[in-house]
Write an enzyme that holds these catalytic residues in place. Structure first.
Site, PDB file in Angstrom:
ATOM      1  N   ASP A 185     -56.719  64.791  92.521  1.00 18.24           N
ATOM      2  CA  ASP A 185     -56.795  63.322  92.519  1.00 18.24           C
ATOM      3  C   ASP A 185     -56.241  62.741  93.822  1.00 18.24           C
ATOM      4  O   ASP A 185     -56.280  61.537  94.040  1.00 18.24           O
ATOM      5  CB  ASP A 185     -56.128  62.710  91.280  1.00 18.24           C
ATOM      6  N   SER A 186     -55.763  63.633  94.725  1.00 22.88           N
ATOM      7  CA  SER A 186     -55.406  63.179  96.075  1.00 22.88           C
ATOM      8  C   SER A 186     -56.619  62.578  96.772  1.00 22.88           C
ATOM      9  O   SER A 186     -56.480  61.874  97.770  1.00 22.88           O
ATOM     10  CB  SER A 186     -54.844  64.329  96.909  1.00 22.88           C
ATOM     11  N   GLU A 219     -44.628  71.359  93.266  1.00 26.25           N
ATOM     12  CA  GLU A 219     -44.763  70.573  94.504  1.00 26.25           C
ATOM     13  C   GLU A 219     -43.406  70.035  94.964  1.00 26.25           C
ATOM     14  O   GLU A 219     -42.677  69.406  94.184  1.00 26.25           O
ATOM     15  CB  GLU A 219     -45.751  69.406  94.266  1.00 26.25           C
ATOM     16  N   ASP A 226     -58.447  67.693  88.686  1.00 25.78           N
ATOM     17  CA  ASP A 226     -57.301  66.917  88.195  1.00 25.78           C
ATOM     18  C   ASP A 226     -57.760  65.917  87.146  1.00 25.78           C
ATOM     19  O   ASP A 226     -58.733  65.175  87.373  1.00 25.78           O
ATOM     20  CB  ASP A 226     -56.675  66.122  89.356  1.00 25.78           C
ATOM     21  N   LYS A 244     -56.288  70.230  85.686  1.00 28.68           N
ATOM     22  CA  LYS A 244     -54.853  70.221  85.995  1.00 28.68           C
ATOM     23  C   LYS A 244     -54.284  68.885  85.546  1.00 28.68           C
ATOM     24  O   LYS A 244     -54.950  67.854  85.720  1.00 28.68           O
ATOM     25  CB  LYS A 244     -54.626  70.419  87.497  1.00 28.68           C
ATOM     26  N   GLU A 290     -50.362  66.594  85.128  1.00 31.44           N
ATOM     27  CA  GLU A 290     -48.995  66.542  85.655  1.00 31.44           C
ATOM     28  C   GLU A 290     -47.956  66.329  84.552  1.00 31.44           C
ATOM     29  O   GLU A 290     -48.202  65.602  83.597  1.00 31.44           O
ATOM     30  CB  GLU A 290     -48.888  65.377  86.661  1.00 31.44           C
TER      31      GLU A 290
HETATM   32  O1  KIV Z   1     -54.270  66.113  94.055  1.00 29.31           O
HETATM   33  C1  KIV Z   1     -53.990  67.125  94.730  1.00 29.31           C
HETATM   34  O2  KIV Z   1     -54.567  67.377  95.795  1.00 29.31           O
HETATM   35  C2  KIV Z   1     -52.940  67.998  94.225  1.00 29.31           C
HETATM   36  C3  KIV Z   1     -52.374  69.024  95.154  1.00 29.31           C
HETATM   37  C4  KIV Z   1     -51.457  68.412  96.127  1.00 29.31           C
HETATM   38  C5  KIV Z   1     -51.689  70.103  94.393  1.00 29.31           C
HETATM   39  O3  KIV Z   1     -52.537  67.849  93.111  1.00 29.31           O
END
Ligand code: KIV
Length: 272
Positions: free
Chosen positions: A42-43, A185, A86, A116, A118
């Site tokens: 989600d980055s 992280e 994510d 994924k 959090e």
């Molecule tokens: O969103 C993302 O790119 C991430 C990585 C930094 C692990 O969660």
């Protein structure tokens, strides 16, 4: 590649590589580089969509980008990296059924093999338990969790013994709930290395030292393309500068007096 293969890699001591991708072009680069896992993180909210945090990205946008990533791979499916997506903010915080629907949609409508999410609060553990029992592989994420930026900031996490104990407890809970691996992280390297020993599932680090089973990086950061480089993820090349210089060269070449246009002039429209 299946999520369980990562555990085999851990057991045999083979380092695991995870890179992010956000569209077909970045996916093809990352596949050619040989990454084991492609994370549609989600980055992308910040890297691609220009938001200040990861919070605004929607499930629909994550799906659209995941589909683009999966279209970017070449060759037979057996040669393609494992794709993990994510779950965006608010897609798993509002009840288990919504979370299963969100994760299921990502797997059903893109080529992703897992999600994924959090944190390890009791509500998140309930969601993970259900996802895993529904056949959806889950990667956990502890330490600096960007979806909690308004609570944690972007600071290094787990610096005192109390929060280190909490993080160890949470990592063990994620494992007990059936997560196939966990991202750590921006935490102290010693803590990450200890967790690697403690857990049977692979520990994937970013800003967590070299003592992990594998490493994950935001591809745009590694390539030096992002305007604000995270301090714990240095660039391999000054990509942004290289690109700007190349484009500047092209622009100034076009503006040189007497320079011939490189593009073919548009032919006149035919008479009807
Ligand atoms: O969103 C993302 O790119 C991430 C990585 C930094 C692990 O969660």
């Amino acid at each position: 590649m299946r999520p369980a293969d990562l555990t085999r890699f851990k057991q045999s001591g083979r380092p695991i590589t995870v890179l992010t991708a956000w569209d077909s072009l970045s996916a093809s680069l990352v596949q050619e580089a040989g990454a084991d896992v492609v994370l549609v993180g989600d980055s992308l909210a910040m890297v691609v969509l220009g938001h200040a945090t990861t919070l605004p990205v929607t499930l629909e946008q994550m799906l659209l980008h995941s589909q683009a990533v999966c279209r970017g791979f070449q060759g037979p499916i057996a040669d393609q990296p494992l794709v993990i997506v994510d779950l965006p903010f608010l897609s798993y915080q509002c009840g288990v059924d919504r979370a299963v629907a969100a994760a299921g949609t990502l797997l059903k409508e893109s080529g992703a093999a897992g999600v994924k999410l959090e944190g390890a609060e009791p509500e998140v553990l309930t969601v993970i338990d259900r996802l895993v029992r529904m056949g959806i592989p889950v990667m956990g994420h502890l330490g600096l969790t960007p979806q909690a930026v308004h609570r944690l900031g972007y600071r290094r996490q787990a610096l005192d013994p109390q929060s280190q104990d909490k993080l160890k407890r949470q990592a063990l809970e994620l494992q007990a709930m059936g997560c196939f691996s966990v991202v750590l992280e921006h935490i102290p390297a010693e803590l990450a290395a200890e967790l690697r020993q403690l857990l049977a599932i692979p520990v994937i680090g970013i800003g967590a030292g070299e003592g992990c089973d594998g490493q994950v990086r935001v591809t745009a950061d590694l390539l030096g393309l992002t305007p604000q480089q995270p301090p714990f993820s240095p660039a391999l090349i000054p990509g942004r500068q290289l690109c700007v210089d190349a484009l500047k060269g092209w622009v100034s070449q076009q503006r040189r007096p007497g320079a011939s246009p490189t593009s073919t002039p548009t032919p006149p429209a035919p008479d009807c």
